[in-house]
Design an enzyme around this catalytic site. Sequence first.
Site, PDB file in Angstrom:
ATOM      1  N   CYS A  33       0.798  -1.228   0.000  1.00  0.00           N
ATOM      2  CA  CYS A  33       0.000   0.000   0.000  1.00  0.00           C
ATOM      3  C   CYS A  33       0.831   1.278   0.000  1.00  0.00           C
ATOM      4  O   CYS A  33       0.267   2.372  -0.058  1.00  0.00           O
ATOM      5  CB  CYS A  33      -0.938  -0.001   1.198  1.00  0.00           C
TER       6      CYS A  33
ATOM      7  N   GLU B  92      -1.834   4.747  14.059  1.00  0.00           N
ATOM      8  CA  GLU B  92      -1.438   5.947  13.330  1.00  0.00           C
ATOM      9  C   GLU B  92      -1.643   7.204  14.177  1.00  0.00           C
ATOM     10  O   GLU B  92      -0.803   8.116  14.162  1.00  0.00           O
ATOM     11  CB  GLU B  92      -2.218   6.065  12.023  1.00  0.00           C
TER      12      GLU B  92
ATOM     13  N   HIS C  63      -9.799   2.091  -0.809  1.00  0.00           N
ATOM     14  CA  HIS C  63      -8.380   1.753  -0.661  1.00  0.00           C
ATOM     15  C   HIS C  63      -7.920   1.009  -1.914  1.00  0.00           C
ATOM     16  O   HIS C  63      -8.131  -0.186  -2.054  1.00  0.00           O
ATOM     17  CB  HIS C  63      -8.188   0.873   0.575  1.00  0.00           C
TER      18      HIS C  63
END
Length: 419
Positions: free
Chosen positions: A167, A317, A343
């Site tokens: 990703c 995160e 995504h």
Amino acid sequence: MSKTFGRRVAVTGLGTVSPFGGDTDDFFARIMRGESAIRLYEHPASPSRLVQPAVTCAAFDAKKAIGPAMTHVTDRYSQLGVAAAFSAWDDAGLTREDAGSDDYGVSWGTGTGGMLTYEKGYGDIYLLGKQRVSPLSVPMAMNNAAASHIAMALGLGSACLTYSVACASSTISIGEAFRRIQRGESPLIVAGGSESPLAFTIMRAWEAMRVVASGDEHTAYRACRPFQEGRKGLVLGEGAAALVLEDWEHAQQRGARIYCELAGFGQSCDHAHLVRPDAQGQARAMGAALREAQLVPAQVGYVNAHGTATVEGDPIEISALRQVFGADAAQLAVSATKSMHGHSLGAVGAMEALITVLALAKQQIPPTAHLEQVAEDCLGVRHVMGEGLRDVPLQAALSNSFAFGGSNAVLAFRAGSAA
């Protein structure tokens, strides 16, 4: 340790093929309004007894965008990539007469490459009983096909490189293009990524990990809810985005419009777990990008978060952001636009970088769609909810990408022509 090579890098062109279509300004406007392109997807090979995933599909007519001849010999992920690159090239004020330069190059990212070509081959052999697959299968499916087609279509003779880092693929492709320009290897590079991963096997594999959100026909559009209490997981999508990166002096000499400056690039490896993210590794990547860009946390007004809406990933995160920004974290505007465009794996970093560039250029900050109640483990930053923020004095912004395999990549952009 940060690296500085001296040459400034401008962003002069933007192009995308998104679930909202190929108009970049319209794409950003709809993201600002908090619109979602997520819907249910029923694959023809999927038994009806299985749950149908929520996905985003690119609004795209390949034959119209790149012509029937190229469409015939390319996988959909390459078609998306070429169309986005053409759009960015045009947006940069470049013409087809500007093409054909051995000084200009390509830097591209993809996580899965031509997966639809592989799936068609399996179907031809095992389901339809055919004796052979298309002789074009290998060149259509290979991960560097999109970059090669972009280079051939535009006649770009400098290095044509492909990065496949899950990703983080297209974020790294942009960052490595940044490095090449800094070093003086090329004055202009088309950088970005493309992905078309909505193959039956890939979708079922992601579902098996229990990180994919779903819904019914009435709720699918809000299936992906990063940082939300009770969030269910990510939504797979397809698409492409391209940035034209250019040596600052080269851009000025040709009178190019400059959206903003790409000022820093940070990378790190978690070296902790193959699929579980790590806050320390993410913080190292953000810190490296800030140091290279010569930014302090208080100067950064916005972070486009990796924010996938997974139960485990989102709070990690936020923890990393709090480590890096310290006391400034509470005022830091953060949003996860995957809540709207999905995504797209190796392509999503480029799409989010494009959104971040436009946020700086327009002085607007997009929201996290459908975020209504921030989960307790995601508190500590200024989440942008509802519609986006307008007329915000942004100096700088970050775009985060954190991948399976522990690879973290962060781009730091600076507004205008500030030194």
